[in-house]
Scaffold this motif. Sequence first.
Motif, PDB file in Angstrom:
ATOM      1  N   SER A  70       0.828  -1.214   0.000  1.00 47.92           N
ATOM      2  CA  SER A  70       0.000   0.000   0.000  1.00 47.92           C
ATOM      3  C   SER A  70       0.859   1.260   0.000  1.00 47.92           C
ATOM      4  O   SER A  70       0.398   2.309   0.424  1.00 47.92           O
ATOM      5  CB  SER A  70      -0.900  -0.006   1.225  1.00 47.92           C
ATOM      6  N   ALA A 117       2.481   2.952   1.791  1.00 48.03           N
ATOM      7  CA  ALA A 117       2.771   3.389   3.160  1.00 48.03           C
ATOM      8  C   ALA A 117       3.682   4.597   3.194  1.00 48.03           C
ATOM      9  O   ALA A 117       4.559   4.703   4.044  1.00 48.03           O
ATOM     10  CB  ALA A 117       3.353   2.241   3.989  1.00 48.03           C
ATOM     11  N   VAL A 118       3.490   5.532   2.252  1.00 46.19           N
ATOM     12  CA  VAL A 118       4.202   6.804   2.389  1.00 46.19           C
ATOM     13  C   VAL A 118       3.344   7.678   3.297  1.00 46.19           C
ATOM     14  O   VAL A 118       2.132   7.595   3.268  1.00 46.19           O
ATOM     15  CB  VAL A 118       4.447   7.505   1.034  1.00 46.19           C
ATOM     16  N   TRP A 119       4.016   8.475   4.114  1.00 47.65           N
ATOM     17  CA  TRP A 119       3.274   9.242   5.117  1.00 47.65           C
ATOM     18  C   TRP A 119       2.665  10.477   4.492  1.00 47.65           C
ATOM     19  O   TRP A 119       3.376  11.381   4.042  1.00 47.65           O
ATOM     20  CB  TRP A 119       4.202   9.581   6.275  1.00 47.65           C
ATOM     21  N   PRO A 120       1.321  10.544   4.478  1.00 49.63           N
ATOM     22  CA  PRO A 120       0.638  11.614   3.747  1.00 49.63           C
ATOM     23  C   PRO A 120       0.814  12.989   4.390  1.00 49.63           C
ATOM     24  O   PRO A 120       0.519  13.985   3.759  1.00 49.63           O
ATOM     25  CB  PRO A 120      -0.824  11.182   3.769  1.00 49.63           C
ATOM     26  N   HIS A 121       1.270  13.035   5.642  1.00 48.48           N
ATOM     27  CA  HIS A 121       1.396  14.351   6.270  1.00 48.48           C
ATOM     28  C   HIS A 121       2.782  14.958   6.052  1.00 48.48           C
ATOM     29  O   HIS A 121       3.147  15.928   6.685  1.00 48.48           O
ATOM     30  CB  HIS A 121       1.075  14.271   7.755  1.00 48.48           C
ATOM     31  N   MET A 122       3.579  14.326   5.157  1.00 48.78           N
ATOM     32  CA  MET A 122       4.925  14.845   4.921  1.00 48.78           C
ATOM     33  C   MET A 122       5.136  15.059   3.422  1.00 48.78           C
ATOM     34  O   MET A 122       4.420  14.522   2.591  1.00 48.78           O
ATOM     35  CB  MET A 122       5.964  13.825   5.395  1.00 48.78           C
ATOM     36  N   TYR A 157      13.277  10.578   6.651  1.00 41.47           N
ATOM     37  CA  TYR A 157      12.837  10.036   7.941  1.00 41.47           C
ATOM     38  C   TYR A 157      13.766   8.963   8.519  1.00 41.47           C
ATOM     39  O   TYR A 157      14.186   9.060   9.676  1.00 41.47           O
ATOM     40  CB  TYR A 157      11.412   9.503   7.783  1.00 41.47           C
ATOM     41  N   ARG A 183      12.741   5.797   0.052  1.00 49.20           N
ATOM     42  CA  ARG A 183      12.802   5.808   1.507  1.00 49.20           C
ATOM     43  C   ARG A 183      13.452   4.533   2.046  1.00 49.20           C
ATOM     44  O   ARG A 183      14.145   4.556   3.049  1.00 49.20           O
ATOM     45  CB  ARG A 183      11.388   5.942   2.069  1.00 49.20           C
TER      46      ARG A 183
END
Lengths: 589, 367
Positions: free
Chosen positions: B91, B93-98, B106, B154
């Motif tokens: 999925s 799993a990249v962080w949507p708030h960044m 990170y 990442r």
Amino acid sequence: MSALATQAEAAVELRQAGRQRGALAAAWIVALLAILTFLVIYPILTLLFGALTDANPVVEGFNFARVSVANFVTVVTNPNVGEALANTLTACTGGTAIAVAIGLAFSWIVVRTNTPCKRFIAAVSVLPLFAPPLVAGVAWSILGSPRTGLINTMFKWAHIDLRVDFYSLTGLVIVFGIYYAPYVYMFTASALRNMDPSLEEAAEVSGASAFATLFSVTFPLITPAIISGMLLSFIVMLGIYGIPAVLGAPANLNVLTTYIFKLTNWSPPLYNTAASVAILLMIVTAVLVFAQQKVLSGRSYTTVAGKAYRPRSLDLGSWRWVTLGLAVVYLIVVVLLPLFALIVAAFRKFMFIRDAASLFDARMYSLVHFHAIFDNPLTLKSIYNAVEVGIITALAGGALAFAIGYTIHRTQLAGRRSIDVLSTLPVAIPGLVIGVAYLWAWIAVPGGLYGTIWILALAFIARFMPDTVKSLSTSFLQIHRELEEAAWVCGRGVLSTIRTVVLPLASPGVIAAMTLLFVLAIRELGSSLFLYTSNTMVMSVLLLDYYEGGNLGKTAAFSLVQMVLLGVLIGGANWLSRDAAQGSVARSG
Amino acid sequence: MTATLEVNELRKQFSVGRPAVDGVSFAVPPGEIVVLLGPSGCGKTTTLRCVAGLEHPTSGTISIAGRVVSSPAQGILLPPRLRDIGMVFQSYAVWPHMTVRQNVVYPLKHRKIGKTKSTRMVDEALALVGLSEYAERPVVALSGGQMQRVALARSIVYRPQLLLLDEPLSNLDAKLRLRLRDDLRRILKQTGMTALYVTHDQSEAVVLGDRIGVMREGQLLQMGTPSEIYNRPADLFVANFTGATNELTGTLIQRNGTFGTVEIGQGQRVEASLLHGLAPGDKVRIAFRPENIAIGANSGGNIVRARVSDRRYHGTQTVYDIDVLGHRLEALELGTAARHEIGTDAAVSLPRDALWAYRDQGSLAEK
């Protein structure tokens, strides 16, 4: 030639039928708008009028000659109002901080850890929602009053040099915090459940510790849920009357809600001042509600794919017993201790408790308080009245909400947007403000609604309209549009389709929404306060009367009676809606 | 920097049902890409998550670069963050708030790497995945394929010893999947990282893997190069899963070296490769690919009579249903012209190298 004529006639007929339908639809929209205006707009306008004038409505009626913003400004700049506002904001801010801490902690424990008995913890986390605020307040005054409170008595008996005083702003903050944590919990727990666990796993694989993951990924991602839970709990605390009335009164500590009620109980009643302060409370609430809606409709990070994620549970090791312990402590503090206090106070002849031995002395207990409350004819009358108001509210409110919900979501009629806006408006109006508004709307109208059971029911319908419309709408939004369209194609009209297709399929949701409305109406205090008369006394108001009369035993006894009654009603409602749900499953299967 | 992965007798038993992973052993030498291939529920993802440390194995050992990271018997269980691995999720799993850069930097933040150095490493990683111009964008503004590139950047930015990829392409649309698949192999080979890759898509496995491990019901059935898997499948399941969907049953009459004569009914005999240790008289099942049936060919051995019973034109190829001795088989003919009519009888050639005989243990569908 004649064929052409028949065609022309048929066309005329069709046009006529179309015009008729258009007229009918317009009449329907106008009727709904009129009802909503009567229920919501008119009372709010009179409240606004009340805030802008200094004419007494009972004596002078609606005197438009003396309308001026100056009246409102004078009231709002009064230092007492300022103090009440400051107290309110302090209590709500402190309470919200505690609620967020508790709610967030429990949602994390329940959704993301391997703490034992998670179902139990999840149930405990929402339990306080069922406690009527007034009853919670009464229980905590029995526990935490500075002189006679059970906690202090026990401390003294155990020779612990510690005293608590819940008749204070601190007491208010704590009780607010522990009882309104479920609002934060519900938002954050569902956000966590809907969050893809691989977002957190990616952080862990990247080298972040569990703690760092929590603060750099998990919490930032559910921030919208945290903020909207936070705002909601703040809004609810803002409008609560029961808890500050009980805990604040002995220390002469006023918040906006209790201050408003005091003003109408002055002699002579200061209805204009009350209206002004009510408007102030409404403005604060409206701003927060607007902010919450903004957050809710804004970009949400949690995916709503409806995908079931592999549940991720962090292995807490032996710490999981600590988290379970926290849940047990919470259960003791919000449910067991208060319940224990109510039971002791209700069955004990005298509230004076010398030591622990006396606490367990059976001779000190009797049913005397129960006899006392049921000797009072008002008690049974108030229960009867409450149930009557509840039934009217549930039936009329449910039907109206269904009509509104259907019009908004399933028709293309012009004007449905304004119906949507009008019916959502009460979200931003605390119950107490609705009470004051209805008071203003009807007290000066001779031979009108004031003093009847109907004014209570109408106020409740207006107050709970947004929730009812929302919960009813979800029940029929789940019915696929094509099911209705199929009925139309089969030759049914709109009304007949609703009766034969929509209602049968939506019935579990409709029944559930109506029973919820019934329960809410029965426990409503804030708006009843201003609208009851001795003939229309309802349970929640009578309980407050007992408390203000100073007899803790009777208050506790009546609290227990109410809790049992509500428990039976909620249980019955659950059973009823489950039954309906099964019925519909059987039909569709 | 790049390390060996060894998995030994790995077992994972969830609270209910049969073991998800049941005694899997394999090793990945430094710099090699191993693909675990199998249908959903075969235990491939669970194996990968055990290697990552996101799932706790019931028994068996896992070591990375000679260091045991998981061994329940010895009480060793290293958390994911101490294993020095990278992982790409299905999925994304990249962080949507960044932003893109915040996502990629990170892992470096948790590794105490200086600012200038970490900026350089992020730039390198983004250049490698072709996202240099997107560094300051919020990730939610990217397409699915770009998000997966961010996830890849990442996971490789800190040059982990081992890269784990869990169906990284399956959420992408078909065209993008093909492009990213080829890019992925190039990037992996460029960095020289050891990689374990999980997929249910055989074409992905063949293109990406140096070696492929086929899994089924928690067990590793065969581990070999793509060519071995495709040309000498170890059993009927591997053969079937990698595309040899035709099956004939029969009895082995006699052996001659690695081949044997099999009677498939009505006296018809064919010659087939023997991939199991079989003796004359054994019941066998023969698997072969639709591509390896030549309709209308009279050379190449194993000529049988067949009747064309159905024909499905796919544009660049045509699929025929043919009846051979009461068995329905599929034959595939390349090219944009379909040459055989429905209802015609034809001679069909089944080359013996392409017929693989296995011991008959019942049909796959009945298992």
